[in-house]
Structures are given as structure tokens and as C-alpha cells.
Write a protein that holds these residues in place. Structure first.
Motif, short mmCIF file in Angstrom:
data_model
loop_
_atom_site.label_atom_id
_atom_site.label_comp_id
_atom_site.label_asym_id
_atom_site.label_seq_id
_atom_site.Cartn_x
_atom_site.Cartn_y
_atom_site.Cartn_z
N UNK A 1 0.83 -1.21 0.00
CA UNK A 1 0.00 0.00 0.00
C UNK A 1 0.86 1.26 0.00
N UNK A 2 1.87 1.28 0.86
CA UNK A 2 2.63 2.52 1.06
C UNK A 2 3.69 2.75 -0.01
N UNK B 1 1.77 1.43 -3.88
CA UNK B 1 0.55 2.16 -4.23
C UNK B 1 -0.64 1.29 -4.58
N UNK B 2 -0.70 0.08 -4.03
CA UNK B 2 -1.83 -0.79 -4.35
C UNK B 2 -3.11 -0.23 -3.73
N UNK B 3 -4.19 -0.19 -4.52
CA UNK B 3 -5.48 0.30 -4.00
C UNK B 3 -6.38 -0.90 -3.70
N UNK C 1 -8.97 -2.22 -5.19
CA UNK C 1 -9.17 -3.17 -6.29
C UNK C 1 -7.91 -3.97 -6.55
N UNK C 2 -6.76 -3.33 -6.38
CA UNK C 2 -5.49 -4.01 -6.57
C UNK C 2 -5.32 -5.16 -5.60
N UNK C 3 -5.71 -4.93 -4.34
CA UNK C 3 -5.61 -6.00 -3.34
C UNK C 3 -6.54 -7.16 -3.71
N UNK D 1 -0.73 7.11 0.23
CA UNK D 1 -1.85 6.33 0.74
C UNK D 1 -2.41 6.91 2.03
N UNK E 1 -2.73 7.26 -4.79
CA UNK E 1 -1.38 6.70 -4.64
C UNK E 1 -1.08 5.63 -5.68
N UNK E 2 -2.13 5.11 -6.31
CA UNK E 2 -1.92 4.07 -7.33
C UNK E 2 -1.76 4.68 -8.72
N UNK F 1 5.53 8.26 -1.69
CA UNK F 1 6.43 7.36 -0.95
C UNK F 1 7.57 6.85 -1.81
N UNK G 1 -6.83 -0.02 2.50
CA UNK G 1 -7.25 -1.33 2.00
C UNK G 1 -6.30 -2.43 2.47
N UNK H 1 -7.00 1.51 -11.74
CA UNK H 1 -7.56 0.17 -11.85
C UNK H 1 -9.09 0.22 -12.03
#
Lengths: 91, 469
Positions: free
Chosen positions: A32-33, A36-38, A40-42, B55, B79-80, B101, B209, B446
């Protein structure tokens, strides 16, 4: 690096289109940090891991403790694979 | 009554001291004054737009407030956001500074990226014609409403005013602990959660998330959360899990325009004493517009998004005098100053301190003034919980070499969710789906990517329109 770690890195790059080469993803880089996974990405990462490794990841396991980095997710995948092997050999 | 709304360092310092970061045990939040000073040392001048792609977490909050207190103009990015998206946003908004980051390799002006507070990097992008805004302003992006490469320029004091109105409409006070688990780069979480908690003097509990019912349950109990906001999708997953909302949660807000009346009834039936608020708003309006206190209403009102907040006027613009439904026009003193982006548009109509916002959403209104959402402009779709501009997606697909045209259309998937398919017409037969997806992923988030992508020869362009869907 283990096969699981390498496969997770390639899932991140090839299926989730994270813009970092696999060689530059650190084992402890936070999804995440740092990557940058959001949300939906998870969800996609969970689905891809289930498909590629042939395991099921329950809601109880779909938590930040396991989905924090390549290292923590590798540990989860190993556990789930070991549980599957155990079930298969018990039959 | 509205009170004066300003961002004071002392208030921010106290707020950050009490802020809780979920999933970050033992992590100390960055020191506000240190970050303010570091940003100053980095040469960020008042009026300078600075993109922030971080994030949810204390570092995000600290950076944004530090920029505002220093007079800089934060531009809140997901952040994505892929690097190409950030570069194009930079050019569109005239923002050459980035805080994230991790700063990907790229063309940076003069000096290499530098450390900020030990939790982020600061970089200046080259080849960007910078634009100066005014201290006290901020740029919020919409999830697709205004296209991919534009944003809404707001004044922070008007956002704070909107936050205060929202807090009053749901009875939020300084005794509340507010879980902020929705992304704070979007206007709802930023204003109605973060700023509302700041102006009421409550405690923010920040999470990110992935969302699962079990994790949500644990967070509420462990951190004594009393107020939370969920998307309709999150609530549906909660209802499917068959669980009750845990104590001490008392107030829940849900985006009302996409929430089924049956789910409202289910939530209230299984959670006695819960205060359930259905909300409607849009970034352009600052963002909150109306609220329904569903727990106080009869079931026939569960499809409503309620009454406008105090200080907000609404009217319906109908095509015909006899029409019951019309486009909702919002008149508010918390509206955006103007849309900014590649093609700067003039600001919305202003009368005194009130801005008139055309929402593009079709509503009906009953005799008591309650608003009922009916539909959204057809060029936008709520896809996987986010509002997506199909026109922007098609336009981006058509910039890919070898692609002659692209058309998007919506449908339901097997789970009953609205998604969209992108038909791509290629003059180059060697282009495959993976290549198109890879190219789209360099600029689209996404949630903006098509659920299905179908490749067609260029000669078939337009066949779906003639054949029907």
C-alpha cells in the motif's frame, strides 16, 4: 529468492501492472505505502494468488498482516499450500 | 450557524497528536512542525501546486496540512496513479512538484528526488510549465466526472465550512472517533471525514485497504470507532457476511444514490439503535449536498438522498414544464472556484457568494423537498464503486498506435454489478488484448479499466451500434 516470491513479483508487474521492475521490488516493500496498491489491486492480487498457486484465501486471511509485502504474502501462500498438502496426504 | 473556518497550526498539531493509524503498531506519526519546515527548505513557495500521491495514513494528513499552512496548493492524486498519469496531470495542472512514498525513475529538473520526513520523496518534474494558484486553495480530482486529466479548484475555507455542515447533519461531535477507511484523495473522505473530524475536534482513526468485514469489525472494536462511512459495495459485502455492526459504532454514512432501499431496511432491521445517514454530493459542490437520516424516516423514503444541507439550495432543470425529473442544480457557497486542467474552463455561474453547479444527475423531488436520484449522464458509469468517464477511456484508447477507434458500453456482470466493456478497433492485427491493457494501465487507474476488452479489426468499427448490444 523463492519461487513463490518471484511469482508474486511477476503477478504484481504482469497482471496488476505495477510500474516497478520485479528486480526493484523489495521483499518488505509495503504493497500500500510503497507500491501504491489500492482496494481493487488487493482484490486482484488475492484472486491471482488463488489462481496461480491453486489455493483459497479466506476473508480471515485477507488482512493487512498477510497482504503487507511480498514476504508476508509468501508466508501466507506457503501456509495455505502446506495445509493443502496435509489434506491431500490425509486422504 | 456556520463558524469561521481556517486552518490553524495549533489545531492541526493537536489533531495529529490524537490521530490513530490502524495497521501501523508502534509507528510514530511525523512531526508536523518538522514537515512544515522541511517543505519550506525544499523551496516550495506560497501558491505553488504540489501533487501528493500518498496512501491513507498520518504522513498523508501531515503533508497536506503542512502544505496548506505554508500556503502551497496540494493536488490530491491516487497513490496508485501510474507514472505516466502523474506526468500528464503535472502538465495539465501546471504542477511540477511531487510528494510520494516512492518516486519512479524519470525526468526530474535539476536535483534528484529528496527525502521528506523519512516517509516520502520530494521531486520536481522537468518540462512542466508551472501555474501559480493562490494560498488557501486546493485541487481535488473527481473519479472521472471531469475527465481524467482535470481537477476542481477549491478554497480550503469553503471545504471546512462544508465539512462543518456535514458534521452537523449527522450529529458528529468532539466525542466521536471517526474511522477513515475510504481513500482520502477523494473529496468525500477528505472533507466529510478528515476535515469534519478536524473542525469538530474529534479523533481520526485512519485505515487503508484491503477492506473485509472481519478486519472492519476488529478495527471498530479495537479503536472505539463511533462514526464510519462505507460504500454501498462494502455494505453489501457486510450484509452478505450476515453480521451485525459492532459496538461502539453509532453512526454510519453510505453514498445514497447507489444504495438499494432493501439494503437500508436490512441494515436498520439488524442493527437496532444505529443512526444511518444516506449522503449525496459531488466534488464540484464541495462536496456534500444532501443527507437522509434514514433511521428517522419511513421506508418509503429509503430511496431518497434526503434534504439539502443548510446553506445549500437545489432546483431541478427540466426539459419540459411537465417533467417530474430534471437535472439537479446545486447552489452553494462551498462550490469549486473553477475546473482546472488541460483545457481550463470558465468558473461556474456565481451570484454573490453562491456558485451554481450543474450536477449532470437526474433527480425527482417530492412535495416535502426530499431528493430522489434517478440516473446519471450516460457518458459516465459507476464501475466497481467509482464514477468513470467512458468518453475519457475511449479517447485514451484511441491514442494507442495502431488503434483506429474505441467504444465503451455498460452491462451487468454475473454478480449484478455494472461494469463496462471496451471494444477496440485495430488497424494493426498484431495488437492483442494484453498489449492494449498494458498501455491503458500506464494512465488509467484500476477502477477505470474495462472489465472486458474486445479486439476487433478496424473494418468492423461501429458494428455494435448498428447491431445493438
Amino acid at each position: 529468492m523463492t519461487n513463490i516470491e518471484s511469482t508474486i513479483k511477476h503477478i504484481l508487474v504482469d497482471d496488476l501492472f505495477i510500474n516497478v521492475p520485479p528486480s526493484e521490488i523489495g521483499l518488505d516493500d509495503n504493497f500500500r505505502d510503497i507500491l501504491g496498491l489500492d482496494s481493487l489491486g488487493f482484490t486482484e492480487l488475492r484472486t491471482q494468488c488463488e489462481y496461480v498457486f491453486g489455493i483459497t484465501i479466506s476473508d480471515e486471511d485477507f488482512v493487512p498482516e498477510h497482504f503487507s509485502s511480498v514476504r508476508t504474502l509468501t508466508q501466507l501462500v506457503s501456509l495455505r499450500q502446506a495445509a493443502l498438502s496435509g489434506e491431500a496426504s490425509a486422504k | 450557524m456556520d463558524t469561521a473556518c481556517t486552518l490553524e497550526s495549533g489545531v492541526v498539531r493537536d489533531f495529529l497528536r490524537d490521530l490513530v493509524q490502524v495497521d501501523r503498531p508502534g509507528t510514530e506519526p511525523p512531526l508536523f512542525d518538522t514537515v512544515v519546515e522541511e517543505i519550506h527548505q525544499l523551496g516550495v513557495e506560497p501558491g505553488t501546486p504540489v501533487m501528493v500521491a500518498m496512501p491513507n495514513g498520518a504522513p498523508f494528513v501531515t503533508v497536506v496540512f503542512a502544505l496548506l499552512v505554508g500556503g502551497a496548493v496540494p493536488v490530491l492524486l491516487p497513490p496508485s496513479a501510474p507514472p505516466s498519469r502523474i506526468e500528464r496531470m503535472a502538465r495539465a495542472l501546471g504542477a511540477d512538484a511531487l510528494i510520494a512514498p516512492r518516486v519512479p525513475p524519470g525526468p526530474y529538473a535539476g536535483v534528484p528526488p529528496r527525502d521528506l520526513g523519512g516517509f516520502a520523496r520530494f521531486a520536481r518534474l522537468s518540462d512542466v510549465d508551472t501555474i501559480r494558484y493562490r494560498p488557501g486553495e486546493i485541487i481535488l480530482l473527481t473519479s472521472g466526472t471531469s475527465g481524467v486529466f482535470s481537477g476542481c479548484l477549491h478554497r480550503v475555507d469553503s471545504l471546512l465550512r462544508n465539512a462543518g455542515r456535514h458534521a452537523r447533519s449527522i450529529g458528529q461531535s468532539d466525542a466521536d472517533s471517526v474511522l477513515i477507511s475510504l481513500p482520502m484523495h477523494y473529496s468525500y473522505a477528505f472533507v466529510a471525514q478528515l476535515l469534519a473530524t478536524l473542525v469538530t475536534g474529534g479523533r481520526a482513526v485512519v485505515a487503508g485497504p484491503p477492506f473485509t468485514p472481519a478486519h472492519y469489525h476488529r478495527t471498530i472494536q479495537e479503536h472505539g470507532v463511533t462514526v464510519s462511512s462505507l460504500t454501498p459495495t462494502m455494505v453489501e459485502s457486510w450484509l452478505r457476511a450476515g453480521e451485525r455492526l459492532p459496538a461502539p459504532l453509532r453512526r454510519l454514512t453510505v453514498g445514497g444514490d447507489a444504495f438499494a432501499a432493501s439494503s437500508v431496511a436490512d441494515l436498520l432491521k439488524h442493527n437496532a439503535g444505529l443512526e444511518l445517514y444516506l449522503t449525496y454530493g459531488l466534488t464540484e459542490a464541495g462536496p456534500r449536498v444532501s443527507t437522509l437520516a434514514a433511521h428517522l424516516e419511513p421506508p418509503r423514503r429509503y430511496t431518497s438522498v434526503g434534504l439539502p444541507l443548510p446553506g445549500v439550495q437545489v432546483r431541478l432543470r427540466t426539459a419540459d414544464a411537465d417533467d417530474r425529473a430534471g437535472e439537479l442544480i446545486v447552489e452553494t457557497d462551498t462550490g469549486m472556484l473553477r475546473r482546472v486542467g488541460r483545457r481550463d474552463e470558465p468558473g461556474p455561474p456565481v451570484s454573490g457568494t453562491t456558485t451554481s453547479i450543474s450536477t449532470g444527475d437526474l433527480f425527482e423531488r417530492d412535495d416535502d423537498g426530499y431528493l430522489y436520484f434517478r440516473s446519471r449522464r450516460p457518458s459516465y458509469v459507476m464501475s466497481r464503486g467509482e464514477k468513470v468517464s467512458l468518453k475519457s477511456v475511449c479517447a485514451l484508447a484511441q491514442t494507442i498506435p495502431g488503434v483506429l477507434g474505441a467504444e465503451a458500453w455498460t452491462h451487468e456482470n454475473t454478480a449484478g454489478d455494472v461494469v463496462f466493456t471496451l471494444d477496440v478497433y485495430c488497424a494493426d492485427p498484431s495488437i492483442d488484448e494484453q498489449e492494449i491493457r498494458r498501455r491503458l494501465a500506464t494512465v488509467l487507474l484500476r477502477s477505470e479499466q474495462p472489465a472486458r476488452l474486445l479486439i476487433h479489426p478496424a473494418t468492423h468499427l461501429g458494428w455494435r451500434k448498428s447491431a445493438g448490444k
